[in-house]
Design a protein around this motif. Structure first.
Motif, mmCIF file in Angstrom:
data_model
loop_
_atom_site.group_PDB
_atom_site.id
_atom_site.type_symbol
_atom_site.label_atom_id
_atom_site.label_comp_id
_atom_site.label_asym_id
_atom_site.label_seq_id
_atom_site.Cartn_x
_atom_site.Cartn_y
_atom_site.Cartn_z
ATOM 1 N N ARG A 398 0.830 -1.209 0.000
ATOM 2 C CA ARG A 398 0.000 0.000 0.000
ATOM 3 C C ARG A 398 0.860 1.254 0.000
ATOM 4 O O ARG A 398 0.541 2.249 -0.660
ATOM 5 C CB ARG A 398 -0.937 -0.020 1.203
ATOM 6 C CG ARG A 398 -2.085 -0.991 1.062
ATOM 7 C CD ARG A 398 -3.211 -0.661 2.013
ATOM 8 N NE ARG A 398 -4.403 -1.455 1.741
ATOM 9 C CZ ARG A 398 -5.539 -1.316 2.393
ATOM 10 N NH1 ARG A 398 -5.644 -0.417 3.360
ATOM 11 N NH2 ARG A 398 -6.592 -2.060 2.093
ATOM 12 N N THR A 399 1.946 1.185 0.752
ATOM 13 C CA THR A 399 2.845 2.341 0.774
ATOM 14 C C THR A 399 3.440 2.584 -0.608
ATOM 15 O O THR A 399 3.513 3.724 -1.082
ATOM 16 C CB THR A 399 3.959 2.118 1.804
ATOM 17 O OG1 THR A 399 3.366 1.916 3.090
ATOM 18 C CG2 THR A 399 4.886 3.314 1.861
ATOM 19 N N MET A 400 3.859 1.478 -1.258
ATOM 20 C CA MET A 400 4.419 1.618 -2.595
ATOM 21 C C MET A 400 3.367 2.127 -3.577
ATOM 22 O O MET A 400 3.664 2.962 -4.441
ATOM 23 C CB MET A 400 4.981 0.271 -3.058
ATOM 24 C CG MET A 400 6.190 -0.212 -2.262
ATOM 25 S SD MET A 400 6.753 -1.857 -2.782
ATOM 26 C CE MET A 400 7.174 -1.529 -4.481
ATOM 27 N N GLU A 401 2.131 1.606 -3.447
ATOM 28 C CA GLU A 401 1.069 2.085 -4.331
ATOM 29 C C GLU A 401 0.780 3.556 -4.087
ATOM 30 O O GLU A 401 0.512 4.310 -5.031
ATOM 31 C CB GLU A 401 -0.195 1.256 -4.109
ATOM 32 C CG GLU A 401 -0.091 -0.172 -4.620
ATOM 33 C CD GLU A 401 -1.331 -0.976 -4.307
ATOM 34 O OE1 GLU A 401 -2.162 -0.482 -3.496
ATOM 35 O OE2 GLU A 401 -1.491 -2.085 -4.849
ATOM 36 N N LYS A 402 0.832 3.942 -2.824
ATOM 37 C CA LYS A 402 0.592 5.356 -2.512
ATOM 38 C C LYS A 402 1.685 6.231 -3.110
ATOM 39 O O LYS A 402 1.405 7.290 -3.696
ATOM 40 C CB LYS A 402 0.530 5.531 -0.995
ATOM 41 C CG LYS A 402 0.219 6.954 -0.567
ATOM 42 C CD LYS A 402 0.100 7.057 0.941
ATOM 43 C CE LYS A 402 -0.204 8.498 1.368
ATOM 44 N NZ LYS A 402 -0.292 8.615 2.839
ATOM 45 N N LEU A 403 2.941 5.767 -2.979
ATOM 46 C CA LEU A 403 4.038 6.532 -3.564
ATOM 47 C C LEU A 403 3.906 6.582 -5.087
ATOM 48 O O LEU A 403 4.129 7.633 -5.697
ATOM 49 C CB LEU A 403 5.378 5.906 -3.163
ATOM 50 C CG LEU A 403 5.756 6.016 -1.683
ATOM 51 C CD1 LEU A 403 7.041 5.256 -1.404
ATOM 52 C CD2 LEU A 403 5.908 7.480 -1.268
ATOM 53 N N ALA A 404 3.540 5.407 -5.677
ATOM 54 C CA ALA A 404 3.365 5.392 -7.129
ATOM 55 C C ALA A 404 2.224 6.307 -7.554
ATOM 56 O O ALA A 404 2.305 6.997 -8.577
ATOM 57 C CB ALA A 404 3.109 3.956 -7.603
ATOM 58 N N GLU A 406 1.227 8.950 -5.959
ATOM 59 C CA GLU A 406 1.691 10.328 -5.824
ATOM 60 C C GLU A 406 2.571 10.712 -7.012
ATOM 61 O O GLU A 406 2.494 11.830 -7.524
ATOM 62 C CB GLU A 406 2.449 10.484 -4.508
ATOM 63 C CG GLU A 406 1.548 10.373 -3.270
ATOM 64 C CD GLU A 406 2.338 10.466 -1.984
ATOM 65 O OE1 GLU A 406 3.587 10.484 -2.069
ATOM 66 O OE2 GLU A 406 1.717 10.526 -0.902
ATOM 67 N N GLN A 407 3.423 9.756 -7.437
ATOM 68 C CA GLN A 407 4.257 10.044 -8.596
ATOM 69 C C GLN A 407 3.413 10.225 -9.847
ATOM 70 O O GLN A 407 3.676 11.124 -10.656
ATOM 71 C CB GLN A 407 5.267 8.906 -8.792
ATOM 72 C CG GLN A 407 6.322 8.830 -7.691
ATOM 73 C CD GLN A 407 7.251 7.646 -7.886
ATOM 74 O OE1 GLN A 407 7.050 6.835 -8.791
ATOM 75 N NE2 GLN A 407 8.263 7.531 -7.050
ATOM 76 N N ARG A 408 2.400 9.325 -10.008
ATOM 77 C CA ARG A 408 1.523 9.486 -11.168
ATOM 78 C C ARG A 408 0.770 10.798 -11.102
ATOM 79 O O ARG A 408 0.581 11.464 -12.130
ATOM 80 C CB ARG A 408 0.536 8.319 -11.240
ATOM 81 C CG ARG A 408 1.153 7.003 -11.666
ATOM 82 C CD ARG A 408 0.070 6.006 -12.071
ATOM 83 N NE ARG A 408 -0.851 5.745 -10.973
ATOM 84 C CZ ARG A 408 -0.687 4.781 -10.079
ATOM 85 N NH1 ARG A 408 0.379 4.002 -10.136
ATOM 86 N NH2 ARG A 408 -1.570 4.582 -9.124
ATOM 87 N N GLU A 409 0.322 11.141 -9.905
ATOM 88 C CA GLU A 409 -0.394 12.410 -9.755
ATOM 89 C C GLU A 409 0.490 13.581 -10.146
ATOM 90 O O GLU A 409 0.058 14.503 -10.837
ATOM 91 C CB GLU A 409 -0.886 12.548 -8.320
ATOM 92 C CG GLU A 409 -1.707 13.808 -8.076
ATOM 93 C CD GLU A 409 -2.188 13.919 -6.646
ATOM 94 O OE1 GLU A 409 -2.789 14.955 -6.314
ATOM 95 O OE2 GLU A 409 -1.964 12.965 -5.873
ATOM 96 N N GLN A 410 1.750 13.538 -9.688
ATOM 97 C CA GLN A 410 2.672 14.601 -10.046
ATOM 98 C C GLN A 410 2.920 14.616 -11.545
ATOM 99 O O GLN A 410 2.989 15.675 -12.187
ATOM 100 C CB GLN A 410 3.992 14.408 -9.282
ATOM 101 C CG GLN A 410 5.023 15.490 -9.579
ATOM 102 C CD GLN A 410 4.532 16.874 -9.153
ATOM 103 O OE1 GLN A 410 3.839 16.998 -8.150
ATOM 104 N NE2 GLN A 410 4.891 17.899 -9.897
ATOM 105 N N TYR A 411 3.019 13.384 -12.119
ATOM 106 C CA TYR A 411 3.257 13.264 -13.559
ATOM 107 C C TYR A 411 2.081 13.856 -14.346
ATOM 108 O O TYR A 411 2.273 14.660 -15.261
ATOM 109 C CB TYR A 411 3.461 11.790 -13.899
ATOM 110 C CG TYR A 411 3.552 11.495 -15.374
ATOM 111 C CD1 TYR A 411 4.682 11.807 -16.115
ATOM 112 C CD2 TYR A 411 2.481 10.883 -16.023
ATOM 113 C CE1 TYR A 411 4.749 11.526 -17.466
ATOM 114 C CE2 TYR A 411 2.540 10.595 -17.377
ATOM 115 C CZ TYR A 411 3.684 10.917 -18.100
ATOM 116 O OH TYR A 411 3.744 10.643 -19.431
ATOM 117 N N PHE A 412 0.864 13.452 -13.958
ATOM 118 C CA PHE A 412 -0.302 13.958 -14.672
ATOM 119 C C PHE A 412 -0.528 15.442 -14.402
ATOM 120 O O PHE A 412 -1.024 16.157 -15.270
ATOM 121 C CB PHE A 412 -1.541 13.152 -14.286
ATOM 122 C CG PHE A 412 -1.585 11.798 -14.896
ATOM 123 C CD1 PHE A 412 -1.674 11.658 -16.273
ATOM 124 C CD2 PHE A 412 -1.515 10.665 -14.112
ATOM 125 C CE1 PHE A 412 -1.716 10.410 -16.861
ATOM 126 C CE2 PHE A 412 -1.540 9.406 -14.691
ATOM 127 C CZ PHE A 412 -1.639 9.277 -16.064
#
Length: 943
Positions: A398-404, A406-412
Motif C-alpha cells: 500500500r505504501t508503494m502504491e501510494k508513492l506510485a 503520488e508520482q503518477r499524480e505529479q506526472y499527470f
C-alpha cells in the motif's frame, strides 16, 4: 463496590463474633455462589460449566457448615457435615480442570504432563503427611479414617487442578483473584486435615478463616469482566518459569520426602516414594519425547515462516500475498487455506485474525484460515506470525502504491499544466478551475464563467454534463476555432466534486477535413462536382418527382488540345464550367464527369418545359466564343436531356440522357436533344447490350408480345404484330434499340431467326373455330434483308412450323428501301412473295414517302405511321384521306398505327382506311392473353 464491602464485613463478623460465626459463614458461601451465577449470566463465558461446578462445590461446603452449626454440641465426627465437605472436592476439582484446560487437549500435552507430575507429587505429600497418619491413627474409627482419607485424596485433586489453572491462565485478572482464594482454601484445608488427624481441631481458629475468604474471592472473580475471556488465546499464555517450577516440583518431591524420612529414622514410606518416583519418571520421559517432537514442529513452523517471509517480501499485490501465506500454511497443514477479506464480514467457522499495519496502526483486512480447527488452534501463534508478516507485506504494498500514485499524480499534474488541451472543472455550471492552456485558447480568463458562454454547441443548445467527442466552436473576435469537447460528470467523486471538461483545438483538422472532403467530391480543374458527387446527387434527385439530368459534351475538344495545348484546353474547360454554373439554380448540381463531358442534375424541376429551357440556354451559352490570348475560340457543345416526371431509376435516367447526347452528336453537334423511346443506343454501350441479348436468348428472358390488328368497322381481329421484349433485370430497352444494337454487334441474324421461329410457333394459338384465319406480322431489319440466306431462313421457318405462307406478313420500313441502290432486298422479297408471304411497308410517312416502291408487285400492305394521327388538323385529315384513296386505287391494303381515340378511328373510317392497331383496342400482350382476348365477345362486337 457493594459486593466487596458486604463480604469484608461478613468475614470480619465471622472471625470476631463467635456466636454469629455459623450464620456469617453460610451467608458468605451463599453470596459467593450467587455472585458466580450472576457473573456467568452477565458475561456469557464459554467456560460457564466450570464456574457452575465451582459454585456447586462452594454450596456443598456451605450446606455442610450450615448443618454443622445447626447440630451444635450434639454433632459427632464424622457426620453429615464431613460427608458434604468431602463431596465438595468433586465439583471443585472438575470445575478447576475445566477452567484450566487448554483450548484443545492437543495444544499443550506437556502442560497436561506437568500437571500430572505435580498431582503425583502432591499425592505423595498428602499420602505421607495426611493419609498414612490417618490410617495409623488410633483415635479414629474405620468410617472416620475413610472420610479423612477421601478428603485428603480430594484435597490432592483440587491442589493439582489449581496448579493447572495457575500455570495455564495466570495472565487473566479474574483467575489471578480466584488463585488467591484457592491458596487460602488449600492452606486452610491442609491445616484442618492435620488437626483432624492429630485430634487437636477446635472451631474458630485461623484455619477456618481460609474458607470464607475462598467463598468471597471466588464470587468476586466471577463478577470481573475478564472471567469471560478465560478461554481466549490472549490469556492462554504460560511462562517458562512457572513450567520449570512444576517440573522441579515433580522431580524433587520424591527425593525430598525420602531424605526427610531417612533423617527422621527408619524409612517406612519407601514403597510409596518409589512408586511415585517411577510414575513421575515415566511422565518426564514422555514429556521429553513430546518436547523433541515439539521442537521438530517448531523447526517446521520456523521454516514455513521463513518461506512465507521470502515470498511476502517479493509480493506486489494481494493475490501474491495470499499465495505466499498459503504456500507456508500447506507445509504445516496440507488441507488448510488462507484468504484475505475486507474487515467487518463474519466468518464463524474459520480462524480469523486482523491484518494491522500503517502508522498509526489500522485494520487493513482480515486473514481467514480454513482447515481442521484443532490443528489451527495448535498453530495459533504461527498463524498470528503469518498474519503479521502478511500485514507487513500489505502495508508495504500500500505504501508503494501510494508513492506510485503520488508520482503518477505529479506526472499527470505536470502533463495537465503543460498540455495544449484545456481542462475545466465546473460546479453548478460555473467554471472553478482551468488549466493554463485555457488562456491561450480563449484569450481571457474563464474562471467564473459558464461553458455555454464560451463554447457554442453545433445544435445551439446547452452542453450536458456527459459528452463524448462532440465538436463545438469557440468564437473569438479574431477568428473561429473548432474544439473537440469531452465531459464527464464526477460530482460523486470526492476528489473532484464537479464536471470535468476537456477541450482540444481541432481547427487544423477541421480545415483539413473540409479540404479533403471538397477534393474528394469536386474536380480539381473546374471546381465543379466530380462524378462521385454527381451520381450521389442524381440518386437523391430521382427519389422525388420532377428530376432531370443533362449531359454536355464539348465538341471537337481534342482538336483544341492538339492545336493550342493543354493549358488552353484547361482554360476552355474552366470557362465552360463557369457558364454552366451560371445557368443552373441553387437546387441543381453541375459536375465534370469526364475529360470534356459535363453533367447537370436539375433537382427540382416540376415541369419538363423548365428542363428544356435550361438545356436550350446551356446550348446557346456554350456556343459563344471563348477569348483566349487575344484570340476567339469557337466553342460548341452537344447536349442531351432526360426527364423523369415521377421518381425513377438514376441509372436508367443517366442512360437516357446519354442516348439523347448521342442523338445530338449524330444530328450534327452543337445542338440539344431530349430523350425519346425511339433513340438508338450509343455504340459504346452495344457490347453490354450484346451480352444481355445473348444471356436473355439462352435463359428465356427475351420474349414476344402481340398487338392485335383490327377491322375498324367490324371490330374483328384480322392479325397480330409480333413485338420484341427484353425482360431481364437491366434497364428497359425499346425494340428499335434492341435491333440497332443487335445489328451493330452482329447478332441481328440470330435474333431475327429467333423472332421468326417464335412468332410462327405461336401463330396456331390464334386460330379459333368459326373465325377467319389470323395472320402474324414480323418486322425485318435492313441487315436481315441484305443477308443472302434470308429467303432460305424464312422458307425453313415456314416448313418447320407448317404455317400457311399467306398467314405471314414481313414488315420493312420505307427508310430501309431507299437507303441505298442495292436491289437485292427487293429480289428476296419478290422470291418470298411468290411463296405466298405478304410484304408490308412499315412507318409510312416517316421517310421520303416515295411512291416508287409502291409499283413493286410484292408490296401488299402499307402501314401508316402513328405520327400522322398525332395531330388531326383539317389538313392532316385531308392528307390521310389522300393517302388512303391512293392506296385503295392501286389495290394495296392499309393499316393505321397508333389508333388511340375514337375520333382517330372515325377519321380513318371516313378516309376509307379499313384496318388499324393501337391502344384503343389493345396493348401488346403475351400469346396466352391474346387467345383470351380473341375469345372475348367485346372483340367480336368491335367495341
Amino acid at each position: 463496590m457493594l459486593y466487596p464491602t458486604v463480604m469484608i464485613g461478613l468475614i470480619v463478623a465471622y472471625y470476631l463474633i463467635p456466636p454469629f460465626r455459623g450464620t456469617a459463614l453460610v451467608a458468605i458461601g451463599l453470596g459467593g455462589a450467587g455472585a458466580i451465577f450472576v457473573g456467568v449470566c452477565r458475561h456469557r463465558t464459554d467456560r460457564w460449566l466450570a464456574w457452575v461446578l465451582l459454585a456447586a462445590g462452594i454450596l456443598l461446603i456451605t450446606f455442610g457448615e450450615a448443618v454443622y452449626a445447626i447440630m451444635g454440641s450434639a454433632r459427632s465426627f464424622p457426620g453429615l457435615p464431613e460427608l458434604l465437605f468431602v463431596s465438595a472436592y468433586v465439583p471443585l476439582a472438575l470445575g478447576l480442570i475445566l477452567m484450566g484446560r487448554p483450548r484443545t487437549l492437543s495444544t499443550d500435552l506437556m502442560l497436561i504432563l506437568d500437571t500430572i507430575a505435580v498431582g503425583l507429587a502432591a499425592t505423595l505429600v498428602v499420602w505421607i503427611t495426611l493419609v498414612r497418619p490417618a490410617v495409623l491413627s488410633l483415635h479414629l474409627t474405620g468410617y472416620a479414617k475413610l472420610i479423612v482419607i477421601a478428603g485428603n485424596v480430594g484435597y490432592a485433586a483440587v491442589l493439582a487442578s489449581a496448579a493447572l489453572v495457575a500455570v495455564a491462565w495466570r495472565a487473566n485478572p479474574a483467575l489471578r483473584v480466584l488463585g488467591v482464594g484457592l491458596i487460602s482454601f488449600l492452606i486452610a484445608d491442609y491445616v484442618y486435615g492435620t488437626e483432624i488427624i492429630s485430634g487437636t481441631f477446635t472451631p474458630g481458629g485461623l484455619a477456618d478463616l481460609g474458607f470464607p475468604i475462598f467463598f468471597a474471592v471466588s464470587g468476586g472473580a466471577a463478577l470481573m469482566p475478564s472471567m469471560a475471556q478465560v478461554a481466549s488465546r490472549t490469556h492462554a499464555r504460560h511462562q517458562l518459569g512457572a513450567r520449570l517450577v512444576m517440573v522441579a516440583i515433580g522431580l524433587l518431591v520424591a527425593p525430598t520426602m525420602l531424605l526427610v524420612a531417612a533423617t527422621s529414622g527408619p524409612v517406612t514410606t519407601g514403597f510409596a516414594i518409589a512408586i511415585t518416583a517411577a510414575a513421575i519418571g515415566l511422565v518426564m520421559i514422555t514429556r521429553i519425547f513430546l518436547s523433541a517432537r515439539a521442537y521438530q514442529h517448531k523447526a517446521l513452523r520456523e521454516r514455513s515462516l521463513r518461506m512465507a517471509s521470502r515470498a511476502l517480501m517479493l509480493a506486489t499485490d494481494r493475490p501474491q500475498i495470499e499465495a505466499g501465506v498459503n504456500a507456508a500454511l500447506r507445509q504445516l497443514v496440507p488441507t488448510a487455506t488462507a484468504r484475505i477479506r475486507e474487515p467487518g464480514a463474519p466468518f464463524p467457522d474459520s480462524v480469523t485474525l486482523t491484518l494491522q499495519g500503517g502508522e498509526p496502526p489500522c485494520a487493513l483486512g482480515l486473514m481467514v484460515f480454513d482447515g481442521p480447527s484443532a490443528r489451527l488452534d495448535e498453530l495459533s501463534l504461527t498463524l498470528q506470525a503469518l498474519t503479521d508478516q502478511a500485514a507487513s507485506a500489505f502495508s508495504r504494498i500500500r505504501t508503494m502504491e501510494k508513492l506510485a500514485a503520488e508520482q503518477r499524480e505529479q506526472y499527470f499534474r505536470t502533463l495537465v499544466q503543460t498540455s495544449t488541451d484545456v481542462t475545466l472543472i465546473s460546479r453548478d455550471g460555473i467554471i472553478e478551475y482551468a488549466t493554463p492552456s485555457a488562456q491561450a485558447l480563449f484569450g481571457f480568463e474563464v474562471v467564473g464563467r459558464g461553458l455555454d458562454d464560451l463554447v457554442v454547441r453545433s445544435d445551439g443548445g446547452s452542453w450536458p454534463d456527459t459528452v463524448e467527442a462532440e465538436e463545438g466552436e469557440v468564437r473569438r473576435s479574431d477568428r473561429s476555432l473548432a474544439v473537440l469537447v469531452d465531459r464527464r460528470d464526477l460530482a460523486e467523486d470526492p476528489t473532484v466534486c464537479g464536471v470535468v471538461t476537456t477541450l482540444r483545438d481541432v481547427t487544423a483538422e477541421r480545415d483539413l477535413r473540409r479540404d479533403l472532403a471538397h477534393q474528394a467530391s469536386h474536380d480539381v480543374i473546374t471546381g465543379l462536382a466530380n462524378p462521385r458527387l454527381f451520381r450521389h446527387a442524381l440518386a437523391e434527385a430521382v427519389r422525388r418527382p420532377g428530376a432531370a439530368v443533362i449531359l454536355l459534351d464539348i465538341d471537337d475538344f481534342k482538336l483544341v488540345n492538339d492545336m493550342y495545348g493543354h493549358p488552353v484546353g484547361d482554360y476552355l474547360l474552366v470557362t465552360c464550367a463557369r457558364r454552366i454554373d451560371s445557368v443552373i439554380g441553387p437546387a441543381d448540381l453541375a459536375a465534370r464527369i469526364g475529360g470534356d463531358e459535363f453533367g447537370v442534375v436539375l433537382g427540382d424541376c416540376s415541369d419538363v418545359g423548365v428542363a428544356r429551357d435550361v438545356a436550350q440556354r446551356l446550348s446557346d451559352l456554350l456556343a459563344e466564343p471563348v477569348e483566349v490570348d487575344d484570340m476567339a475560340l469557337e466553342c460548341r457543345a452537344s447536349v442531351g436531356l432526360a426527364y423523369a416526371g415521377e421518381s425513377g431509376d438514376d441509372s436508367l435516367l443517366m442512360r437516357q440522357a446519354d442516348m439523347a447526347l448521342y442523338a445530338a452528336k449524330s444530328g450534327g453537334k452543337g445542338r440539344w436533344r431530349q430523350y425519346d423511346g425511339e433513340m438508338s443506343i450509343p455504340a459504346r454501350n452495344h457490347a453490354e447490350v450484346g451480352r444481355r441479348l445473348r444471356t436473355a436468348m439462352a435463359s428465356g428472358e427475351l420474349t414476344l408480345v402481340y398487338q392485335p390488328i383490327v377491322d375498324l368497322a367490324a371490330g374483328e381481329t384480322v392479325g397480330v404484330e409480333a413485338l420484341l421484349r427484353l425482360q431481364d433485370d437491366g434497364h428497359h430497352m425499346p425494340p428499335p434499340q434492341i435491333v440497332a444494337a443487335a445489328e451493330t454487334i452482329g447478332l441481328i441474324g440470330q435474333l431475327g431467326e429467333w423472332i421468326l421461329d417464335r412468332a410462327l410457333a405461336d401463330l396456331p394459338l390464334f386460330q379459333l373455330p368459326d373465325r377467319d384465319p389470323c395472320y402474324v406480322s414480323v418486322n425485318v431489319s435492313a441487315r436481315q434483308l441484305r443477308r443472302t440466306d434470308f429467303p432460305t431462313i424464312v422458307r425453313r421457318a415456314l416448313k418447320s412450323s407448317r404455317v400457311d405462307p399467306g398467314l405471314l406478313v414481313l414488315e420493312v420500313t420505307e427508310n430501309i428501301l431507299i437507303e441505298n441502290d442495292d436491289e437485292r432486298p427487293w429480289a428476296y422479297l419478290d422470291e418470298l412473295h411468290a411463296l405466298g408471304v405478304r410484304i408490308a411497308i412499315d412507318d409510312y410517312g416517316t421517310g421520303y414517302a416515295s411512291l416508287g416502291y409502291l409499283r413493286q408487285d410484292s408490296v401488299d400492305i402499307v402501314k401508316i405511321d402513328r405520327s400522322m394521327l398525332s395531330d388531326l388538323t383539317p389538313r392532316a385529315t385531308r392528307l390521310i384521306e389522300g393517302v388512303s384513296s391512293t392506296l385503295r386505287y392501286i389495290g394495296v391494303d392499309q393499316i393505321a398505327e397508333g389508333v388511340e381515340t375514337e375520333h382517330a378511328r372515325a377519321v380513318l373510317l371516313d378516309a376509307g382506311c379499313p384496318y388499324g392497331q393501337g391502344f384503343l383496342f389493345a396493348e401488346p400482350m403475351p400469346a396466352e392473353e391474346v387467345v383470351r382476348w380473341l375469345r372475348s365477345p367485346a372483340v367480336r362486337a368491335g367495341s
